[in-house]
Design an enzyme around this catalytic site. Structure first.
Site, PDB file in Angstrom:
ATOM      1  N   GLU A 115      16.878 -80.057  72.041  1.00  0.00           N
ATOM      2  CA  GLU A 115      17.913 -79.134  71.557  1.00  0.00           C
ATOM      3  C   GLU A 115      19.251 -79.393  72.257  1.00  0.00           C
ATOM      4  O   GLU A 115      20.314 -79.280  71.635  1.00  0.00           O
ATOM      5  CB  GLU A 115      17.456 -77.692  71.763  1.00  0.00           C
ATOM      6  N   GLU A 135       7.616 -76.234  70.272  1.00  0.00           N
ATOM      7  CA  GLU A 135       7.559 -74.835  70.729  1.00  0.00           C
ATOM      8  C   GLU A 135       6.525 -73.985  70.003  1.00  0.00           C
ATOM      9  O   GLU A 135       5.913 -73.100  70.600  1.00  0.00           O
ATOM     10  CB  GLU A 135       8.933 -74.164  70.581  1.00  0.00           C
TER      11      GLU A 135
END
Length: 724
Positions: A115, A135
């Site tokens: 990210e 995630e």
């Protein structure tokens, strides 16, 4: 953590190199996030810095956010530990600043690390970098803007697939999708990244803020269709996983109201999910798996694993052929021994079929399949055993046969060769009773199908040498298994813990509860199938044989049900012959077979445990608890006797070996979420009504009455009682 730091060096070219340093994978711990904020703020205010390159130390960009922080939050309930990274760092300090930032990526960029790269204005990578957002496998969603930036960089469909599957892609695939701007050799990574950053600053290359992009999103109606299909798929494959639907909702927010609003919603939902039961369970499983690599008096002795390059497998049946398949797929040479040519040919054909099946499902290339099969040789005698590093016996559960084989292989093999048995229930001391090499005898208990199931239970006796355990742990990792070291007793850790599972189901059926209702409820709980369908799948012979072992070892708490004998007498053998509790027809799902009901009635008549001949009245929740609480009770005995190193070993073994739902955290973790007191009181009540099968163990009673979690380490287990 003492080594966790962020460094910054400014070169003569006015490019600041900001480096994440936190071995082994540069995890984004809280000090790293603070360090990034500090160094970026400094770089933006310095006149001698025109551009920034962000990279990771020691050949890795970053493995993502530090999962220890999640564990801390979940134990304390204090969400304030989690700083706002998404807006405060990625948007305000990296993406929306006035100097360009280029990510120079090596090794891996996963989760929060990936990210960060998407918040940069360009991404340069070396070949074969792993890129992904795993995630959801931890019960959460990406929390640093990934749900918004990935669809804008690779397109919605690809982004949804990557996030929902938690699968990573390579830098090569990333370049194909426009995620990576250039792939360069490792030695040129920083040089190219510096120049790229300066070119952006000089307007020679585009300055792209990915959160602002919309060119790859398509029309809103197309996007909604994509999300609708993804939601339908998630309902089928992840119905008990709230993070999948939450992720899609957050993506949709950004599509409708813009990327920045999407980021704000993402941050809110991310924090809520961190405290969810699903995330707590999945984080426990993550740490439980990691803990299996530490075994007292084995991994702490400074020993080095010996290379295991040649393995003999005795027996080419279902288990033997599966074990041989797992070994050859990992480039370990296998000699398969059988008692005659017919059985040997069958075994080799089974291995070939296993490999072909992987090719057909695109899990294996044809080239790798061909190479794997060259690592296999079939034999009918022991002449090649003198060169073996390990032998794995995988014949039927028959004590005299196994004793005979171990006497023979001890003579045929070199003195360093490991002598392993794949027995699922028999005490290893009994198997090795007639040998002189008891320090080399070990259990290598695979779960069926052995080339697919990820658990390897390594069983040590009080004589097995630490070197042998370490060697087998290493083989386990090579063949992509999770090795869990356990002590020696009937059924070892997993099968012993779960032997009450089927027995509890049989008690309920003989008390008048419907077979198909039980299966449905256990399936709803999260196991892949109920206990009766599982018996159909495994074959009744296996269940009857193992039941005899458990009845003889644990006579005080076993239930003798005549039901399977009656089914076999009726010509049924489950899936093997297409008829059991269910009807099995090619190309269709198993269907409940009403003609089994008179056989069940006959079993009820013979056991005669229904009070006044009437079926008991139980709720759905009571049915699940009456089947699973006895499993928890046996897990308590396994912990009390020191059969496992720690409670989390039983958690990971129950998930990987018995398909206990991972989002419930494993059998002991799940029991702790319910509370030892409730488990204890329920079992006590049932033991008074239905007998000793439900009698609470001493360990459970002690923990429940003192309010101590079942997973808390035992204060002391006497060395004489510990199986390890």
């Amino acid at each position: 953590m003492a080594d966790a730091r962020v460094t910054m060096e400014v070169g003569n070219d006015a490019v600041a190199i900001i480096t994440i340093c936190n071995p082994p994978v540069n995890a984004l711990a809280i000090p790293i996030i603070e360090g990034l904020r500090e160094k970026f703020t400094e770089a933006m205010t310095r006149d001698d810095v025109k551009a920034v390159v962000l990279t990771g130390n020691d050949g890795k960009f970053s493995g993502g956010f530090d999962i220890n922080v999640f564990e801390r939050i979940q134990k304390t309930g204090d969400i304030s530990i989690l700083r706002d990274v998404s807006v405060d760092l990625v948007v305000n300090v990296i993406e929306d600043v006035k100097k360009p930032v280029v990510a120079a990526i090596e090794g891996l960029a996963l989760g929060g690390g990936f990210e960060l790269t998407m918040g940069c204005h360009a991404r340069i990578a070396v070949p074969n970098v792993q890129l992904g957002l795993p995630e959801l496998s931890l019960g959460i969603i990406p929390g640093f803007g990934g749900t918004q930036r990935l669809p804008r960089l690779v397109g919605l469909s690809k982004a949804v697939d990557m996030m929902l599957s938690s699968r990573s892609i390579t830098s090569e695939e990333g370049k194909k999708h426009g995620l990576i701007d250039a792939i360069v050799p490792s030695q040129e990574l920083l040089k190219v990244s510096r120049k790229w950053a300066l070119d952006i600053a000089g307007r020679g290359k585009p300055w792209i803020r990915s959160l602002h992009r919309t060119d790859k999103l398509g029309s809103l109606s197309e996007a909604r269709d994509t999300l609708k299909m993804a939601r339908q798929q998630a309902k089928l494959t992840s119905k008990d996983m709230p993070q999948h639907h939450a992720c899609l909702d957050v993506i949709e927010e950004g599509l409708i109201h813009g990327g920045y609003n999407g980021v704000l919603k993402e941050a809110k939902i991310f924090k809520e999910l961190v405290l969810s039961d699903t995330s707590k369970g999945l984080v426990n499983v993550f740490f439980a798996q990691r803990a299996t690599t530490k075994v007292p008096n084995v991994t702490d002795l400074g020993l080095k694993p010996r290379p295991i390059k040649k393995v003999a497998v005795i027996g080419g049946g279902l288990m033997g052929s599966g074990i041989a398949t797992a070994l050859i797929l990992s480039n370990i040479y296998v000699v398969l021994k059988e008692i005659n040519s017919e059985y040997l040919l069958k075994g080799i054909k089974a291995i070939e079929a296993n490999v072909r099946s992987l090719v057909a499902r695109k899990k294996l290339s044809q080239d790798r399949a061909d190479k794997a099969l060259l690592m296999l040789k079939g034999v009918l005698d022991y002449s090649e055993f003198k060169d073996m590093d390990m032998v794995i016996e995988a014949v039927i559960e028959n004590v005299p046969l196994k004793q005979k084989l171990f006497s023979e292989i001890e003579k045929a093999c070199s003195p360093h060769c490991i002598l392993a048995s794949n027995t699922s229930t028999i005490d290893l001391n009994l198997i090795g009773e007639k040998t002189r090499s008891q320090d080399r005898i070990v259990g290598a208990h695979f779960f069926s199908p052995a080339h697919v199931m990820p658990l390897l239970e390594i069983v040590r006796t009080n004589k097995t040498s630490p070197q042998v355990i370490l060697d087998l742990m290493t083989v386990g990792k090579i063949i992509k298994k999770v090795p869990v070291v356990v002590g020696n007793c009937t059924g070892f850790a997993v099968n012993r813990t779960f032997f009450p599972y089927s027995q509890g189901a049989h008690i309920l059926v003989n008390l008048g509860v419907d077979v198909f209702r039980i299966d449905q409820l256990i399936s709803n709980f999260g196991l892949p199938m109920g206990p009766f369908q599982l018996q159909d799948l495994a074959g009744y012979g296996v269940y009857v044989a193992t039941s005899k072992e458990f009845s003889s070892s644990f006579a005080d708490r076993t239930f003798q049900s005549p039901l399977l004998e009656l089914l076999m007498k009726n010509g049924r053998n489950g899936k093997n012959n297409g008829k059991g509790y269910y009807i099995y027809e090619k190309g269709s799902k198993p269907k409940p077979d009403p003609s089994v009901l008179p056989i069940i009635e006959e079993s009820r008549r013979l056991t005669n445990i229904m009070h006044g001949g009437k079926p008991i009245s139980v709720t759905d929740q009571e049915i699940v608890e009456m089947i699973l609480f006895p499993v928890v009770n046996e897990a308590c005995r396994v912990l009390d006797e020191g059969v496992v190193v720690r409670a989390s070993d039983l958690d990971i073994a129950s998930v990987l070996g018995m398909s206990f739902p991972s989002y419930r955290g494993g059998i002991v973790f799940w029991a702790d979420t319910i509370g030892a007191d409730h488990v204890y009181r329920s079992l006590k009540k049932w033991s008074e009504q239905y007998g000793n099968f439900y009698k609470p163990s001493r360990f459970l009673e002690e923990r429940a009455t003192r309010g101590i979690p079942l997973s808390a380490p035992a204060s002391e287990i006497s060395a004489s009682r510990s199986r390890l």
